[in-house]
Design a protein around this motif. Sequence first.
Motif, PDB file in Angstrom:
ATOM      1  N   LEU A  30      51.078  22.011  49.808  1.00  0.00           N
ATOM      2  CA  LEU A  30      50.594  20.845  50.424  1.00  0.00           C
ATOM      3  C   LEU A  30      51.954  20.076  51.116  1.00  0.00           C
ATOM      4  O   LEU A  30      53.104  20.260  50.628  1.00  0.00           O
TER       5      LEU A  30
ATOM      6  N   GLN B  89      49.452  10.995  58.182  1.00  0.00           N
ATOM      7  CA  GLN B  89      49.162  12.196  57.862  1.00  0.00           C
ATOM      8  C   GLN B  89      50.082  13.442  58.859  1.00  0.00           C
ATOM      9  O   GLN B  89      50.146  12.796  60.042  1.00  0.00           O
TER      10      GLN B  89
ATOM     11  N   ARG C 128      47.959  20.094  57.042  1.00  0.00           N
ATOM     12  CA  ARG C 128      48.410  19.389  55.934  1.00  0.00           C
ATOM     13  C   ARG C 128      48.779  20.548  54.651  1.00  0.00           C
ATOM     14  O   ARG C 128      49.034  20.241  53.489  1.00  0.00           O
TER      15      ARG C 128
ATOM     16  N   VAL D 285      44.102  15.930  45.166  1.00  0.00           N
ATOM     17  CA  VAL D 285      43.195  16.857  45.927  1.00  0.00           C
ATOM     18  C   VAL D 285      42.156  17.377  44.846  1.00  0.00           C
ATOM     19  O   VAL D 285      40.898  17.555  45.373  1.00  0.00           O
TER      20      VAL D 285
ATOM     21  N   TRP E 255      36.673  20.902  53.310  1.00  0.00           N
ATOM     22  CA  TRP E 255      38.011  20.993  53.011  1.00  0.00           C
ATOM     23  C   TRP E 255      38.815  19.901  53.832  1.00  0.00           C
ATOM     24  O   TRP E 255      39.607  19.028  53.177  1.00  0.00           O
TER      25      TRP E 255
ATOM     26  N   LEU F 213      40.879  16.665  51.844  1.00  0.00           N
ATOM     27  CA  LEU F 213      42.512  16.316  52.124  1.00  0.00           C
ATOM     28  C   LEU F 213      42.498  14.775  52.838  1.00  0.00           C
ATOM     29  O   LEU F 213      43.383  14.491  52.485  1.00  0.00           O
TER      30      LEU F 213
END
Length: 403
Positions: free
Chosen positions: A341, A402, A326, A349, A388, A392
């Motif tokens: 992104l 996604q 991503r 985010v 992380w 996301l």
Amino acid sequence: MNTTTTTTTTGGYQERYAASLMNTFGAPKLLLTRGAGAHVWDADGKEYVDFLGGIAVNALGHAHPALIEAVTTQLQTLGHVSNFFTTAPQVELAEKLLDLLGVGVGGGRVFFTNSGTEANEAAFKLTRRTGRTHVVVAEGAFHGRTMGALALTSKEAYRAPFEPLPGDVIFVPFGDTDALAAAVTDRTAAILLEPIQGEAGVNIAPEGYLAAARRIADDHGALLWLDEVQSGMGRTGAWFAHGGITPDVITLAKGLGGGFPIGACIGIGAAGELLQPGNHGTTFGGNPVACAAALAVIATIEDEDLLEHVTVLGHKLRDGLAADPRVTEVRGAGLFIGLDLAADVSAAVVAAAQEAGFILNNPTPGRIRIVPPLVITADDVNALLTAWPGILDTAFAGEGEQP
């Protein structure tokens, strides 16, 4: 009537903030009450790892003993004297900066300010002393919010409410050598560039671009002015991001004082002689406390080998962030990192990261900027990289399937 309350929660202070401060920044995200290293705590006791560092300011993090000692000792000795006089920290810092730039004492001159925008204002005035007024600046540039610096900042939303601004400034695409060469003429006073554009999302000058800018400036008798307000003072794993070229003017601030307000406009060679008595001034610039703070920052970076530390952790952080599909691109040098992104969810985010205990920044809808203290630890970096994917997941949840 005094409406101040004793409320000490973040929510309570947000209300008091809205009632007492100008609405130039919008509502504050948090009420922060203390910090240590790369960690900060809010009024509700929640701990965060600070990957914003006051926007690349807190080079030594929060409450570093060397900075505390330098400021305290100097303030106990001599706090402010005006620029009718000088002090040892002022002279020693100017000499040190000239040394770090590789020109040495006598190879340039320093004018101290209180901020990056003031350093750029001084440099802008300096360029006028060439007898020319034309300045060529890159698109995506950010050089400050005061009227002169704003004239050199390309973002239309910043500029439009305050026009007309000081004129004879044109913008060309960042990194485009041909466009730069076409724009510079024999009436150009200066070319102004950031080696790495911070506000635009950490855009790095292409290989050879700054050297080409140096040649173009020389061909037309113009000054090459480099804004290293954000990229300088160890942020990239080197003292400066401009590499092996020599600019005529360089501006610094942010990390220079490690959180204490100070900036510098440095003229190299003949450019250092352009501002003479009566041409410019400042009340607080070069204050001995600010200069003592900056000397402590520089000494600590040297003593703790932080340039190597920044280089190593920067590679680790960039590689780890890029591992998620991503994230479509990661750019940067040292601990000056920008990433793109797969969707315009940077605000989500930042919100998800804050909830998870990390402070990040989103300069554009699809980009994240990461500029933590230079003293951030490997454990702090590992903590963000571990969190992380979940950050996301939360941010992309409203985007459907996604990538």
